[in-house]
Design a protein around this motif. Structure first.
Motif, short mmCIF file in Angstrom:
data_model
loop_
_atom_site.label_atom_id
_atom_site.label_comp_id
_atom_site.label_asym_id
_atom_site.label_seq_id
_atom_site.Cartn_x
_atom_site.Cartn_y
_atom_site.Cartn_z
N VAL B 76 0.86 -1.18 0.00
CA VAL B 76 0.00 0.00 0.00
C VAL B 76 0.89 1.23 0.00
N PHE B 78 0.85 5.60 -0.24
CA PHE B 78 0.14 6.89 -0.38
C PHE B 78 1.03 7.97 0.20
N LYS B 95 -7.14 2.47 2.50
CA LYS B 95 -6.57 1.98 1.25
C LYS B 95 -6.76 0.47 1.21
N LYS B 96 -7.10 -0.08 0.05
CA LYS B 96 -7.25 -1.53 -0.13
C LYS B 96 -8.10 -2.17 0.97
#
Lengths: 164, 363, 79
Positions: B76, B78, B95-96
Protein backbone atom coordinates in the motif's frame (compact mmCIF):
# COMPACT_ATOMS: atom_id res chain seq x y z
CA UNK A 1 12.63 3.09 24.80
CA UNK A 2 11.36 4.22 21.45
CA UNK A 3 14.58 6.06 20.88
CA UNK A 4 16.81 3.00 21.21
CA UNK A 5 14.66 0.55 19.26
CA UNK A 6 15.89 0.29 15.69
CA UNK A 7 13.08 0.87 13.22
CA UNK A 8 12.68 -1.91 10.62
CA UNK A 9 11.91 0.49 7.78
CA UNK A 10 15.00 2.59 8.40
CA UNK A 11 17.19 -0.50 8.77
CA UNK A 12 15.87 -1.74 5.44
CA UNK A 13 16.50 1.54 3.65
CA UNK A 14 19.89 2.14 5.28
CA UNK A 15 21.10 -1.32 4.25
CA UNK A 16 19.96 -0.81 0.68
CA UNK A 17 21.32 2.74 0.54
CA UNK A 18 24.70 1.78 1.93
CA UNK A 19 25.01 -1.15 -0.46
CA UNK A 20 24.06 0.97 -3.47
CA UNK A 21 26.31 3.81 -2.34
CA UNK A 22 29.18 1.39 -1.79
CA UNK A 23 28.93 -0.10 -5.25
CA UNK A 24 28.43 3.20 -7.06
CA UNK A 25 31.24 4.96 -5.23
CA UNK A 26 33.59 1.98 -5.37
CA UNK A 27 33.13 1.72 -9.11
CA UNK A 28 32.87 5.34 -10.19
CA UNK A 29 34.74 7.24 -7.50
CA UNK A 30 37.12 5.30 -5.28
CA UNK A 31 38.60 3.21 -8.07
CA UNK A 32 39.63 6.16 -10.26
CA UNK A 33 40.62 8.35 -7.30
CA UNK A 34 42.70 5.71 -5.55
CA UNK A 35 44.06 4.61 -8.90
CA UNK A 36 45.22 8.14 -9.68
CA UNK A 37 46.65 8.56 -6.20
CA UNK A 38 48.54 5.25 -6.31
CA UNK A 39 49.77 6.00 -9.81
CA UNK A 40 51.02 9.39 -8.74
CA UNK A 41 52.66 7.95 -5.67
CA UNK A 42 54.24 5.29 -7.83
CA UNK A 43 55.53 7.85 -10.30
CA UNK A 44 56.96 9.90 -7.44
CA UNK A 45 58.69 6.89 -5.90
CA UNK A 46 59.87 5.88 -9.36
CA UNK A 47 61.30 9.33 -9.99
CA UNK A 48 62.94 9.31 -6.59
CA UNK A 49 64.44 5.90 -7.10
CA UNK A 50 65.62 6.92 -10.57
CA UNK A 51 67.31 9.97 -9.10
CA UNK A 52 68.84 7.79 -6.44
CA UNK A 53 70.04 5.40 -9.11
CA UNK A 54 71.54 8.22 -11.15
CA UNK A 55 73.29 9.49 -8.06
CA UNK A 56 74.60 6.04 -7.36
CA UNK A 57 75.79 5.72 -10.92
CA UNK A 58 77.56 9.05 -10.68
CA UNK A 59 79.22 7.89 -7.51
CA UNK A 60 80.15 4.64 -9.22
CA UNK A 61 81.56 6.53 -12.16
CA UNK A 62 83.61 8.69 -9.88
CA UNK A 63 84.83 5.68 -8.00
CA UNK A 64 85.70 4.01 -11.31
CA UNK A 65 87.63 7.05 -12.42
CA UNK A 66 89.54 7.12 -9.23
CA UNK A 67 90.22 3.45 -9.51
CA UNK A 68 91.48 3.82 -13.06
CA UNK A 69 93.62 6.74 -12.02
CA UNK A 70 95.13 4.90 -9.12
CA UNK A 71 95.68 1.89 -11.32
CA UNK A 72 97.47 4.04 -13.89
CA UNK A 73 99.57 5.52 -11.14
CA UNK A 74 100.48 2.09 -9.92
CA UNK A 75 101.30 1.00 -13.43
CA UNK A 76 103.50 4.01 -13.98
CA UNK A 77 105.25 3.34 -10.73
CA UNK A 78 105.85 -0.25 -11.62
CA UNK A 79 107.00 0.69 -15.13
CA UNK A 80 109.43 3.21 -13.72
CA UNK A 81 110.67 0.70 -11.25
CA UNK A 82 111.12 -1.86 -13.95
CA UNK A 83 112.96 0.60 -16.13
CA UNK A 84 115.21 1.54 -13.27
CA UNK A 85 115.91 -2.11 -12.63
CA UNK A 86 116.64 -2.74 -16.28
CA UNK A 87 118.93 0.23 -16.39
CA UNK A 88 120.94 -0.85 -13.40
CA UNK A 89 121.06 -4.37 -14.75
CA UNK A 90 122.30 -3.17 -18.10
CA UNK A 91 124.92 -1.09 -16.43
CA UNK A 92 125.99 -3.97 -14.24
CA UNK A 93 126.05 -6.31 -17.21
CA UNK A 94 128.07 -3.87 -19.24
CA UNK A 95 130.55 -3.45 -16.44
CA UNK A 96 130.95 -7.17 -16.10
CA UNK A 97 131.33 -7.59 -19.82
CA UNK A 98 133.84 -4.77 -20.07
CA UNK A 99 135.89 -6.17 -17.25
CA UNK A 100 135.80 -9.56 -18.85
CA UNK A 101 136.80 -8.13 -22.20
CA UNK A 102 139.58 -6.11 -20.64
CA UNK A 103 140.76 -9.12 -18.75
CA UNK A 104 140.67 -11.13 -21.92
CA UNK A 105 142.60 -8.46 -23.80
CA UNK A 106 145.19 -8.18 -21.10
CA UNK A 107 145.44 -11.91 -21.01
CA UNK A 108 145.83 -12.22 -24.76
CA UNK A 109 148.27 -9.34 -24.75
CA UNK A 110 150.20 -11.06 -22.09
CA UNK A 111 150.25 -14.29 -24.01
CA UNK A 112 151.28 -12.43 -27.13
CA UNK A 113 154.07 -10.67 -25.27
CA UNK A 114 155.08 -13.94 -23.77
CA UNK A 115 155.10 -15.53 -27.20
CA UNK A 116 157.03 -12.64 -28.75
CA UNK A 117 159.41 -12.72 -25.87
CA UNK A 118 160.03 -16.42 -26.18
CA UNK A 119 160.30 -16.05 -29.94
CA UNK A 120 162.73 -13.19 -29.48
CA UNK A 121 164.74 -15.18 -26.96
CA UNK A 122 164.80 -18.08 -29.34
CA UNK A 123 166.01 -15.82 -32.14
CA UNK A 124 168.51 -14.24 -29.83
CA UNK A 125 169.79 -17.60 -28.84
CA UNK A 126 170.02 -18.60 -32.47
CA UNK A 127 171.74 -15.34 -33.34
CA UNK A 128 174.07 -15.74 -30.40
CA UNK A 129 174.77 -19.25 -31.54
CA UNK A 130 175.37 -18.03 -35.09
CA UNK A 131 177.55 -15.17 -33.91
CA UNK A 132 179.43 -17.40 -31.62
CA UNK A 133 179.91 -19.75 -34.44
CA UNK A 134 180.99 -16.89 -36.68
CA UNK A 135 183.30 -15.57 -34.10
CA UNK A 136 184.55 -18.93 -33.42
CA UNK A 137 185.04 -19.55 -37.08
CA UNK A 138 186.78 -16.23 -37.65
CA UNK A 139 188.68 -16.57 -34.46
CA UNK A 140 189.72 -19.94 -35.35
CA UNK A 141 190.83 -18.89 -38.84
CA UNK A 142 192.75 -15.95 -37.48
CA UNK A 143 194.20 -17.88 -34.64
CA UNK A 144 195.50 -20.00 -37.12
CA UNK A 145 197.34 -17.11 -38.79
CA UNK A 146 198.55 -15.02 -36.06
CA UNK A 147 197.95 -15.02 -32.50
CA UNK A 148 198.11 -11.23 -32.15
CA UNK A 149 196.11 -10.70 -35.18
CA UNK A 150 193.69 -13.18 -33.94
CA UNK A 151 193.17 -11.24 -30.84
CA UNK A 152 192.88 -8.14 -32.86
CA UNK A 153 190.40 -9.69 -35.08
CA UNK A 154 188.38 -10.97 -32.26
CA UNK A 155 188.38 -7.54 -30.78
CA UNK A 156 187.30 -6.13 -34.10
CA UNK A 157 184.66 -8.61 -34.52
CA UNK A 158 183.42 -8.08 -31.07
CA UNK A 159 183.38 -4.37 -31.65
CA UNK A 160 181.57 -4.71 -34.87
CA UNK A 161 179.16 -7.20 -33.65
CA UNK A 162 176.61 -5.54 -31.64
CA UNK A 163 174.87 -7.83 -29.49
CA UNK A 164 171.38 -7.95 -30.48
CA UNK B 1 47.11 15.92 9.59
CA UNK B 2 44.22 15.66 11.97
CA UNK B 3 44.51 19.31 12.81
CA UNK B 4 44.41 20.31 9.18
CA UNK B 5 41.48 18.00 8.62
CA UNK B 6 39.48 19.54 11.42
CA UNK B 7 40.39 23.00 10.19
CA UNK B 8 39.04 22.15 6.76
CA UNK B 9 35.70 21.04 8.08
CA UNK B 10 35.41 23.88 10.51
CA UNK B 11 35.98 26.49 7.86
CA UNK B 12 33.66 24.70 5.47
CA UNK B 13 30.72 24.82 7.80
CA UNK B 14 31.28 27.94 9.79
CA UNK B 15 28.96 29.93 7.59
CA UNK B 16 26.04 27.59 7.86
CA UNK B 17 25.59 28.12 11.55
CA UNK B 18 24.51 31.65 11.53
CA UNK B 19 21.23 30.25 10.25
CA UNK B 20 20.97 27.66 13.00
CA UNK B 21 19.49 30.03 15.48
CA UNK B 22 16.77 31.29 13.20
CA UNK B 23 15.30 27.99 12.18
CA UNK B 24 15.09 25.88 15.31
CA UNK B 25 12.68 27.79 17.56
CA UNK B 26 10.03 27.59 14.89
CA UNK B 27 9.40 24.06 16.02
CA UNK B 28 7.77 25.50 19.10
CA UNK B 29 4.10 24.85 18.57
CA UNK B 30 1.18 27.22 18.84
CA UNK B 31 0.93 29.64 21.70
CA UNK B 32 -2.28 28.28 23.18
CA UNK B 33 -0.58 25.13 24.36
CA UNK B 34 2.11 25.05 27.04
CA UNK B 35 5.49 24.66 25.34
CA UNK B 36 6.78 21.16 25.97
CA UNK B 37 10.55 21.07 25.56
CA UNK B 38 10.78 17.33 25.89
CA UNK B 39 8.22 16.74 23.21
CA UNK B 40 9.78 19.26 20.85
CA UNK B 41 13.23 17.74 21.23
CA UNK B 42 12.02 14.17 20.93
CA UNK B 43 10.01 15.13 17.88
CA UNK B 44 13.17 16.48 16.31
CA UNK B 45 15.38 13.56 17.33
CA UNK B 46 12.98 10.90 16.10
CA UNK B 47 11.95 9.98 12.62
CA UNK B 48 8.75 11.24 11.05
CA UNK B 49 6.63 10.52 8.01
CA UNK B 50 6.55 14.07 6.77
CA UNK B 51 9.28 16.63 6.49
CA UNK B 52 8.18 19.47 8.70
CA UNK B 53 9.54 22.75 7.36
CA UNK B 54 7.96 25.43 9.53
CA UNK B 55 4.75 26.65 11.11
CA UNK B 56 2.99 29.68 9.68
CA UNK B 57 0.26 31.08 11.91
CA UNK B 58 -0.09 27.77 13.66
CA UNK B 59 -0.42 25.84 10.43
CA UNK B 60 2.30 23.36 9.78
CA UNK B 61 4.00 23.59 6.42
CA UNK B 62 5.61 20.31 5.58
CA UNK B 63 6.97 18.35 2.70
CA UNK B 64 4.86 15.22 2.18
CA UNK B 65 6.76 11.98 1.86
CA UNK B 66 5.55 8.67 0.44
CA UNK B 67 4.30 6.07 2.88
CA UNK B 68 5.01 2.51 1.81
CA UNK B 69 3.32 -0.26 3.79
CA UNK B 70 3.46 -3.99 3.42
CA UNK B 71 0.06 -4.98 4.72
CA UNK B 72 -2.00 -8.14 4.91
CA UNK B 73 -3.48 -7.21 1.53
CA UNK B 74 -0.15 -6.47 -0.12
CA UNK B 75 1.70 -3.29 -0.85
CA UNK B 76 0.00 0.00 0.00
CA UNK B 77 1.45 3.38 -0.91
CA UNK B 78 0.14 6.89 -0.38
CA UNK B 79 1.46 10.32 0.50
CA UNK B 80 1.80 11.30 4.12
CA UNK B 81 -0.22 14.45 3.44
CA UNK B 82 -3.32 12.25 3.51
CA UNK B 83 -2.95 12.11 7.31
CA UNK B 84 -3.34 15.90 7.27
CA UNK B 85 -0.51 16.56 9.79
CA UNK B 86 -2.24 14.36 12.31
CA UNK B 87 -0.04 12.41 14.68
CA UNK B 88 -2.49 11.52 17.43
CA UNK B 89 -4.40 8.72 15.75
CA UNK B 90 -7.45 10.79 14.85
CA UNK B 91 -7.30 10.67 11.04
CA UNK B 92 -7.97 7.47 9.17
CA UNK B 93 -6.63 6.73 5.72
CA UNK B 94 -8.45 3.96 3.90
CA UNK B 95 -6.57 1.98 1.25
CA UNK B 96 -7.25 -1.53 -0.13
CA UNK B 97 -10.14 -2.08 2.28
CA UNK B 98 -7.87 -1.33 5.23
CA UNK B 99 -7.82 1.68 7.50
CA UNK B 100 -4.54 3.13 8.75
CA UNK B 101 -3.90 5.56 11.49
CA UNK B 102 -0.73 7.44 12.47
CA UNK B 103 0.06 7.76 16.15
CA UNK B 104 3.39 9.10 17.44
CA UNK B 105 4.98 8.60 14.02
CA UNK B 106 3.99 4.97 13.85
CA UNK B 107 1.41 3.62 11.48
CA UNK B 108 -1.17 1.16 12.80
CA UNK B 109 -4.26 -0.58 11.52
CA UNK B 110 -7.09 1.58 12.83
CA UNK B 111 -9.31 0.12 15.51
CA UNK B 112 -13.03 0.73 15.34
CA UNK B 113 -13.46 2.14 18.84
CA UNK B 114 -12.78 5.76 18.12
CA UNK B 115 -12.45 6.64 21.82
CA UNK B 116 -11.94 10.39 22.23
CA UNK B 117 -11.82 10.59 18.46
CA UNK B 118 -8.78 8.33 18.44
CA UNK B 119 -8.59 5.07 16.55
CA UNK B 120 -5.87 3.57 18.75
CA UNK B 121 -6.24 1.55 21.95
CA UNK B 122 -3.71 1.33 24.74
CA UNK B 123 -2.97 -0.97 27.64
CA UNK B 124 -2.47 0.33 31.18
CA UNK B 125 1.13 1.33 30.56
CA UNK B 126 0.27 3.41 27.54
CA UNK B 127 1.50 0.87 24.99
CA UNK B 128 -0.47 0.87 21.79
CA UNK B 129 -2.24 -2.44 21.21
CA UNK B 130 -3.13 -1.89 17.55
CA UNK B 131 -1.56 -4.21 15.00
CA UNK B 132 1.11 -2.72 12.76
CA UNK B 133 1.79 -3.23 9.07
CA UNK B 134 5.41 -3.49 7.97
CA UNK B 135 6.38 0.16 7.50
CA UNK B 136 8.92 0.72 4.71
CA UNK B 137 8.03 4.37 4.18
CA UNK B 138 10.37 6.97 2.78
CA UNK B 139 10.51 8.83 6.07
CA UNK B 140 12.31 12.06 6.82
CA UNK B 141 15.46 10.09 7.65
CA UNK B 142 15.31 7.97 4.51
CA UNK B 143 14.68 11.07 2.44
CA UNK B 144 17.65 12.77 4.05
CA UNK B 145 19.75 9.66 3.41
CA UNK B 146 18.85 9.74 -0.26
CA UNK B 147 19.91 13.37 -0.45
CA UNK B 148 23.21 12.51 1.19
CA UNK B 149 23.71 9.68 -1.28
CA UNK B 150 23.08 11.96 -4.23
CA UNK B 151 25.47 14.55 -2.78
CA UNK B 152 28.18 11.98 -2.16
CA UNK B 153 27.87 10.49 -5.62
CA UNK B 154 27.93 13.94 -7.21
CA UNK B 155 30.92 15.10 -5.19
CA UNK B 156 33.07 12.03 -5.63
CA UNK B 157 32.22 11.18 -9.20
CA UNK B 158 33.07 14.80 -10.02
CA UNK B 159 36.30 14.38 -8.07
CA UNK B 160 37.12 11.22 -9.98
CA UNK B 161 36.49 13.07 -13.21
CA UNK B 162 38.99 15.80 -12.36
CA UNK B 163 41.75 13.20 -12.38
CA UNK B 164 41.08 12.14 -15.94
CA UNK B 165 41.30 15.78 -16.98
CA UNK B 166 44.51 16.62 -15.19
CA UNK B 167 47.69 15.83 -17.06
CA UNK B 168 50.05 14.68 -14.33
CA UNK B 169 47.61 12.98 -11.97
CA UNK B 170 47.39 16.04 -9.75
CA UNK B 171 43.99 16.89 -8.33
CA UNK B 172 42.29 19.92 -9.77
CA UNK B 173 39.28 21.90 -8.61
CA UNK B 174 37.10 19.80 -6.31
CA UNK B 175 39.82 17.19 -6.04
CA UNK B 176 41.97 19.64 -4.16
CA UNK B 177 39.42 19.61 -1.37
CA UNK B 178 38.41 15.97 -1.38
CA UNK B 179 41.75 14.33 -2.05
CA UNK B 180 43.34 15.28 1.29
CA UNK B 181 40.34 13.66 2.98
CA UNK B 182 40.74 10.49 0.94
CA UNK B 183 44.46 10.47 1.66
CA UNK B 184 43.69 11.06 5.32
CA UNK B 185 41.60 7.89 5.44
CA UNK B 186 44.28 6.03 3.53
CA UNK B 187 47.33 7.19 5.49
CA UNK B 188 45.94 7.75 8.97
CA UNK B 189 43.25 5.09 9.16
CA UNK B 190 43.67 2.21 6.73
CA UNK B 191 47.46 1.91 6.59
CA UNK B 192 48.24 1.93 10.30
CA UNK B 193 45.20 -0.09 11.34
CA UNK B 194 44.98 -2.76 8.64
CA UNK B 195 48.53 -2.88 7.37
CA UNK B 196 50.20 -2.36 4.05
CA UNK B 197 49.45 -5.84 2.75
CA UNK B 198 45.67 -5.84 2.92
CA UNK B 199 44.53 -2.26 3.28
CA UNK B 200 43.62 -1.71 -0.36
CA UNK B 201 40.84 -4.27 -0.22
CA UNK B 202 39.06 -2.33 2.56
CA UNK B 203 39.69 1.19 1.29
CA UNK B 204 36.36 1.51 -0.60
CA UNK B 205 34.43 0.35 2.46
CA UNK B 206 36.25 2.67 4.84
CA UNK B 207 35.92 5.64 2.51
CA UNK B 208 32.23 5.03 1.93
CA UNK B 209 31.67 4.57 5.64
CA UNK B 210 33.55 7.71 6.62
CA UNK B 211 31.97 10.03 4.08
CA UNK B 212 28.49 8.56 4.50
CA UNK B 213 28.60 9.12 8.26
CA UNK B 214 30.25 12.49 8.01
CA UNK B 215 27.94 13.97 5.41
CA UNK B 216 24.90 12.76 7.34
CA UNK B 217 26.32 14.17 10.58
CA UNK B 218 26.89 17.50 8.89
CA UNK B 219 23.49 17.49 7.22
CA UNK B 220 21.93 16.92 10.63
CA UNK B 221 23.59 20.09 11.88
CA UNK B 222 22.28 22.25 9.06
CA UNK B 223 18.98 23.51 10.41
CA UNK B 224 16.84 24.20 7.34
CA UNK B 225 14.59 22.18 5.10
CA UNK B 226 16.26 19.49 3.04
CA UNK B 227 18.68 18.81 5.89
CA UNK B 228 18.33 18.85 9.69
CA UNK B 229 17.26 15.21 9.95
CA UNK B 230 18.94 13.46 12.84
CA UNK B 231 19.84 10.44 10.70
CA UNK B 232 23.22 9.52 12.18
CA UNK B 233 21.68 10.02 15.62
CA UNK B 234 19.15 7.33 14.81
CA UNK B 235 19.93 3.92 16.20
CA UNK B 236 18.69 2.06 13.12
CA UNK B 237 21.25 3.84 10.97
CA UNK B 238 24.18 3.23 13.31
CA UNK B 239 22.92 -0.31 13.88
CA UNK B 240 23.18 -1.11 10.17
CA UNK B 241 26.67 0.37 9.86
CA UNK B 242 27.88 -1.46 12.97
CA UNK B 243 26.37 -4.71 11.73
CA UNK B 244 28.14 -4.29 8.39
CA UNK B 245 31.44 -3.83 10.21
CA UNK B 246 30.63 -6.84 12.38
CA UNK B 247 29.83 -9.01 9.36
CA UNK B 248 33.01 -7.99 7.55
CA UNK B 249 35.12 -8.59 10.67
CA UNK B 250 33.59 -12.01 11.23
CA UNK B 251 33.80 -13.10 7.60
CA UNK B 252 37.40 -12.09 6.98
CA UNK B 253 38.71 -13.24 10.36
CA UNK B 254 41.54 -15.74 10.14
CA UNK B 255 42.34 -18.73 12.32
CA UNK B 256 44.56 -16.66 14.60
CA UNK B 257 41.68 -14.33 15.45
CA UNK B 258 39.40 -17.14 16.58
CA UNK B 259 42.27 -18.80 18.39
CA UNK B 260 42.95 -15.62 20.32
CA UNK B 261 39.30 -15.46 21.29
CA UNK B 262 38.58 -19.04 22.34
CA UNK B 263 42.00 -20.36 23.34
CA UNK B 264 44.38 -17.49 24.01
CA UNK B 265 47.87 -18.87 23.39
CA UNK B 266 50.65 -18.46 25.92
CA UNK B 267 48.46 -18.52 29.02
CA UNK B 268 47.80 -21.17 31.67
CA UNK B 269 44.64 -23.23 31.12
CA UNK B 270 42.49 -21.71 33.93
CA UNK B 271 43.24 -18.27 32.55
CA UNK B 272 42.27 -19.43 29.08
CA UNK B 273 38.94 -20.72 30.39
CA UNK B 274 38.39 -17.44 32.17
CA UNK B 275 39.23 -15.28 29.17
CA UNK B 276 37.28 -17.18 26.52
CA UNK B 277 33.77 -15.96 27.52
CA UNK B 278 35.01 -12.41 27.97
CA UNK B 279 36.66 -12.38 24.57
CA UNK B 280 33.59 -14.00 23.04
CA UNK B 281 31.36 -11.29 24.45
CA UNK B 282 33.88 -8.76 23.14
CA UNK B 283 33.06 -9.78 19.57
CA UNK B 284 29.54 -8.40 20.08
CA UNK B 285 30.37 -5.55 22.43
CA UNK B 286 32.71 -3.99 19.88
CA UNK B 287 30.03 -3.34 17.22
CA UNK B 288 27.46 -2.49 19.90
CA UNK B 289 29.76 0.19 21.30
CA UNK B 290 30.27 1.48 17.75
CA UNK B 291 26.51 1.72 17.33
CA UNK B 292 25.86 3.37 20.68
CA UNK B 293 28.77 5.80 20.39
CA UNK B 294 27.66 7.36 17.15
CA UNK B 295 23.96 7.32 18.01
CA UNK B 296 24.39 8.84 21.45
CA UNK B 297 26.98 11.40 20.42
CA UNK B 298 24.98 12.84 17.56
CA UNK B 299 21.66 12.67 19.41
CA UNK B 300 23.21 14.30 22.45
CA UNK B 301 24.57 17.09 20.26
CA UNK B 302 21.12 17.76 18.82
CA UNK B 303 19.51 17.58 22.24
CA UNK B 304 21.96 20.08 23.71
CA UNK B 305 21.56 22.61 20.91
CA UNK B 306 17.77 22.34 21.03
CA UNK B 307 17.74 22.55 24.83
CA UNK B 308 19.78 25.71 24.77
CA UNK B 309 17.42 27.24 22.24
CA UNK B 310 14.48 26.09 24.34
CA UNK B 311 15.79 28.02 27.34
CA UNK B 312 14.21 31.11 25.81
CA UNK B 313 10.82 29.42 25.80
CA UNK B 314 11.21 27.81 29.20
CA UNK B 315 12.00 31.09 30.93
CA UNK B 316 9.69 33.02 28.60
CA UNK B 317 12.11 35.92 28.56
CA UNK B 318 13.67 37.62 25.60
CA UNK B 319 16.49 38.75 27.91
CA UNK B 320 17.77 35.23 27.99
CA UNK B 321 18.01 35.07 24.20
CA UNK B 322 21.58 36.42 23.87
CA UNK B 323 22.89 33.93 26.43
CA UNK B 324 20.99 31.09 24.85
CA UNK B 325 22.16 32.09 21.36
CA UNK B 326 25.75 32.44 22.46
CA UNK B 327 25.78 28.98 23.99
CA UNK B 328 24.00 27.32 21.10
CA UNK B 329 26.39 28.88 18.58
CA UNK B 330 29.28 27.76 20.77
CA UNK B 331 27.95 24.20 21.00
CA UNK B 332 27.18 24.22 17.27
CA UNK B 333 30.80 25.02 16.53
CA UNK B 334 31.96 22.27 18.86
CA UNK B 335 29.52 19.93 17.15
CA UNK B 336 31.11 20.65 13.78
CA UNK B 337 34.30 19.25 15.21
CA UNK B 338 32.53 16.43 17.03
CA UNK B 339 30.67 15.15 13.98
CA UNK B 340 33.91 14.96 12.01
CA UNK B 341 35.69 13.23 14.89
CA UNK B 342 32.81 10.79 15.36
CA UNK B 343 32.89 9.84 11.67
CA UNK B 344 36.65 9.43 12.00
CA UNK B 345 36.34 7.34 15.16
CA UNK B 346 33.71 5.07 13.65
CA UNK B 347 35.95 4.54 10.64
CA UNK B 348 39.20 4.06 12.55
CA UNK B 349 37.59 1.61 14.98
CA UNK B 350 36.03 -0.34 12.11
CA UNK B 351 39.46 -0.45 10.49
CA UNK B 352 40.97 -1.52 13.79
CA UNK B 353 38.49 -4.37 14.25
CA UNK B 354 39.02 -5.54 10.67
CA UNK B 355 42.76 -5.19 11.14
CA UNK B 356 42.73 -7.25 14.31
CA UNK B 357 40.70 -9.95 12.54
CA UNK B 358 43.19 -10.40 9.70
CA UNK B 359 46.35 -9.74 11.67
CA UNK B 360 48.93 -12.50 11.47
CA UNK B 361 50.61 -13.18 14.79
CA UNK B 362 54.09 -14.56 15.05
CA UNK B 363 54.61 -17.12 17.70
CA UNK C 1 11.78 3.25 56.45
CA UNK C 2 11.25 6.84 55.56
CA UNK C 3 13.89 6.46 52.83
CA UNK C 4 11.86 3.70 51.19
CA UNK C 5 8.76 5.82 51.31
CA UNK C 6 10.71 8.71 49.89
CA UNK C 7 12.03 6.50 47.11
CA UNK C 8 8.55 5.10 46.43
CA UNK C 9 7.16 8.58 46.19
CA UNK C 10 9.90 9.86 43.95
CA UNK C 11 10.32 6.65 41.90
CA UNK C 12 7.52 7.86 39.71
CA UNK C 13 9.75 10.52 38.26
CA UNK C 14 12.28 8.32 36.51
CA UNK C 15 13.62 11.35 34.72
CA UNK C 16 15.29 12.68 37.85
CA UNK C 17 17.13 9.42 38.45
CA UNK C 18 18.07 9.24 34.80
CA UNK C 19 19.52 12.72 35.01
CA UNK C 20 21.50 11.82 38.13
CA UNK C 21 22.78 8.67 36.44
CA UNK C 22 23.82 10.53 33.34
CA UNK C 23 25.52 13.13 35.51
CA UNK C 24 27.49 10.50 37.43
CA UNK C 25 28.54 8.87 34.17
CA UNK C 26 29.64 12.25 32.87
CA UNK C 27 31.82 12.73 35.97
CA UNK C 28 33.51 9.38 35.42
CA UNK C 29 34.05 9.97 31.74
CA UNK C 30 35.27 13.49 32.44
CA UNK C 31 37.94 12.19 34.82
CA UNK C 32 38.94 9.49 32.34
CA UNK C 33 39.13 11.80 29.34
CA UNK C 34 40.97 14.39 31.41
CA UNK C 35 43.60 11.82 32.36
CA UNK C 36 44.04 10.73 28.77
CA UNK C 37 44.19 14.30 27.51
CA UNK C 38 46.69 15.34 30.16
CA UNK C 39 48.97 12.38 29.57
CA UNK C 40 48.74 12.81 25.80
CA UNK C 41 49.67 16.49 26.12
CA UNK C 42 52.62 15.65 28.34
CA UNK C 43 53.77 12.95 25.96
CA UNK C 44 53.49 15.33 23.00
CA UNK C 45 55.50 17.95 24.83
CA UNK C 46 58.18 15.39 25.60
CA UNK C 47 58.27 13.98 22.11
CA UNK C 48 56.87 16.44 19.58
CA UNK C 49 57.94 14.20 16.72
CA UNK C 50 55.43 11.57 17.91
CA UNK C 51 52.55 14.04 17.88
CA UNK C 52 50.55 12.49 15.04
CA UNK C 53 50.64 9.00 16.53
CA UNK C 54 49.87 10.23 20.02
CA UNK C 55 46.94 12.28 18.78
CA UNK C 56 45.41 9.32 16.97
CA UNK C 57 45.73 6.98 19.91
CA UNK C 58 44.50 9.64 22.33
CA UNK C 59 41.36 10.16 20.24
CA UNK C 60 40.75 6.42 20.03
CA UNK C 61 41.22 6.02 23.78
CA UNK C 62 38.92 8.94 24.46
CA UNK C 63 36.34 7.26 22.24
CA UNK C 64 36.56 4.14 24.38
CA UNK C 65 36.12 6.06 27.62
CA UNK C 66 33.38 8.15 26.16
CA UNK C 67 31.51 5.03 25.06
CA UNK C 68 31.03 4.07 28.71
CA UNK C 69 29.48 7.44 29.48
CA UNK C 70 27.31 7.16 26.40
CA UNK C 71 26.07 3.77 27.53
CA UNK C 72 24.90 5.50 30.70
CA UNK C 73 23.25 8.26 28.69
CA UNK C 74 21.42 5.68 26.60
CA UNK C 75 20.34 3.78 29.68
CA UNK C 76 18.94 7.00 31.09
CA UNK C 77 17.12 7.63 27.81
CA UNK C 78 15.33 4.28 28.10
CA UNK C 79 12.20 4.76 30.13
Amino acid sequence: MDLVTPDIGLIFWTTISFAILYFILAKFAWKPILGAVTEREKSITDALSAAEKAKEEMANLKADNEKILSEAKLQRESLLKEAREIKSKIIADAEIEATEKANKLVKSARTAIENEKSAAMKELKNTVVDLSLDIAEKLLSKELDDKSKQAENIQNILDKTKLN
Amino acid sequence: MLLRFSRICTSLLLLLFSANILANPIEASDNSKEFDVNEMIMHHIKDSHEFHIMDINGHAVSFPLPIILWTENGLVTFLSSEFDHDDSGKVIVKKKKQAFVKYHEKIYYAEQTGYLGKYVIYDDNGFVLNKKPLDLSITKMVFSMFISMVLLVLIFVATARTYSQSRNGEPTGLGKFTEPLVLFIKDEVALPMIGEKNYQKYMPFLLTLFFFIWINNVMGLIPFFPFSANLSGNIAFTFVLAVITFIITTLVANKDYWKHIFWMPGLPVPMKLFLAPIEFLGIFIKPISLMIRLFANISAGHIIILSLISLIFIFKSILLAPVSLFFSVFISLIEVLVVAIQAYIFTILSAMYIGSAIEEHEH
Amino acid sequence: MSLIIFLQETMVDYGAFAAIGAGLAAIGAGIGIGQIGGSAMEAMARQPEMQAKLQTSAIVLIAFVEAVALFAVVVSLIK
